[in-house]
Design a protein around this motif. Sequence first.
Motif, PDB file in Angstrom:
ATOM      1  N   LYS A 275      -8.099  -2.849   5.054  1.00  0.00           N
ATOM      2  CA  LYS A 275      -7.837  -3.679   6.333  1.00  0.00           C
ATOM      3  C   LYS A 275      -9.089  -4.770   6.373  1.00  0.00           C
ATOM      4  CE  LYS A 275      -3.982  -2.925   7.474  1.00  0.00           C
ATOM      5  NZ  LYS A 275      -2.765  -3.945   7.873  1.00  0.00           N
TER       6      LYS A 275
ATOM      7  N   LYS B 292      11.507  -8.747   7.452  1.00  0.00           N
ATOM      8  CA  LYS B 292      11.265  -7.395   8.147  1.00  0.00           C
ATOM      9  C   LYS B 292      12.490  -6.990   8.213  1.00  0.00           C
ATOM     10  CE  LYS B 292       6.857  -7.774   9.402  1.00  0.00           C
ATOM     11  NZ  LYS B 292       5.796  -6.834   8.977  1.00  0.00           N
TER      12      LYS B 292
ATOM     13  N   CYS C  55       0.892  -1.123  -0.039  1.00  0.00           N
ATOM     14  CA  CYS C  55      -0.093  -0.122   0.001  1.00  0.00           C
ATOM     15  C   CYS C  55       0.763   1.159  -0.023  1.00  0.00           C
ATOM     16  CB  CYS C  55      -0.793   0.139   1.239  1.00  0.00           C
ATOM     17  SG  CYS C  55      -0.015  -0.416   2.670  1.00  0.00           S
TER      18      CYS C  55
ATOM     19  N   VAL D  90       4.819  -0.966   6.612  1.00  0.00           N
ATOM     20  CA  VAL D  90       5.056   0.277   5.469  1.00  0.00           C
ATOM     21  C   VAL D  90       3.622   0.700   5.288  1.00  0.00           C
ATOM     22  CG1 VAL D  90       6.935  -0.913   4.532  1.00  0.00           C
ATOM     23  CG2 VAL D  90       4.947  -1.191   3.276  1.00  0.00           C
TER      24      VAL D  90
ATOM     25  N   GLU E  82       1.446   5.430   8.756  1.00  0.00           N
ATOM     26  CA  GLU E  82       0.157   5.777   8.302  1.00  0.00           C
ATOM     27  C   GLU E  82       0.134   6.468   7.054  1.00  0.00           C
ATOM     28  OE1 GLU E  82      -2.345   4.043   9.675  1.00  0.00           O
ATOM     29  OE2 GLU E  82      -0.843   3.084  11.390  1.00  0.00           O
ATOM     30  N   GLY E  83      -0.395   5.363   6.260  1.00  0.00           N
ATOM     31  CA  GLY E  83      -0.296   6.027   4.687  1.00  0.00           C
ATOM     32  C   GLY E  83      -1.223   7.436   4.643  1.00  0.00           C
TER      33      GLY E  83
END
Length: 215
Positions: free
Chosen positions: A107, A35, A10, A52, A65-66
């Motif tokens: 989500k 990771k 994302c 990410v 948080e995009g």
Amino acid sequence: MKLYHEVRGCSLAVDIVARELGIPLDLQWVNMRTKTLADGTDYFSVSSKGTVPTLELPDGQYLSEGTVIMQYLADEEGSGRLLPRPGSLARLRVLEWMSFIAADLHKGGFMPLFKPATPPEYRRIATDYVKAKLAWLDSRLRDGPYLTGDDFTIADAHCYTIAMWAGVHHIDTDAWPHLEAYLERVGSRPSVKAAEQAAREQGERDRLTSNALVG
Ligand SMILES: N[C@@H](CCC(=O)N[C@@H](CS)C(=O)NCC(=O)O)C(=O)O
């Protein structure tokens, strides 16, 4: 600024937004299975969430948080082109979409489909849920080229990134012509092509497959 990014994750939306705004980002690719970063650094030393996107700000702090990172970049650029000014209803409309895309579509919808451990019964429920959301999205795209009207915003970068996962999960979009046209429209933007190309090149380097996606 460094963007911690994953092939086909994302975080693509953030890269698209930065390219739209002309803000150069140093892409740091995260191997989500281990990771780790390319030099072996433990990604948890960057992101305690282990997710990410993460953006390293000019003062060295990390922002996650995009939806928030995209707002930060648009506001930094300052023209209001991809995100209207604070206090306007137009801005809230963009953020309304961002919340839907992050919470419901990403989500609530796609995430269980990426998890190998999701039981088949729930996989069916999640697939139906995604289909219902995409059908609704299609109905909302009937009137305008972009989510909030005539102009491409950060919500479109976000929506495109997540909705394209329909293809990853073999969800046929034939029944949603407005959505299909929208994905083609957004996908033809130079910023999107360049961001996708960067991810593809990294994927080839890592020989990653869609199995590496974690949603
Ligand atoms: N709420 C976060 C979610 C970020 C997220 O879940 N990213 C995925 C990639 S698309 C990830 O890093 N997953 C790894 C994990 O959950 O361990 C956001 O919207 O930025």
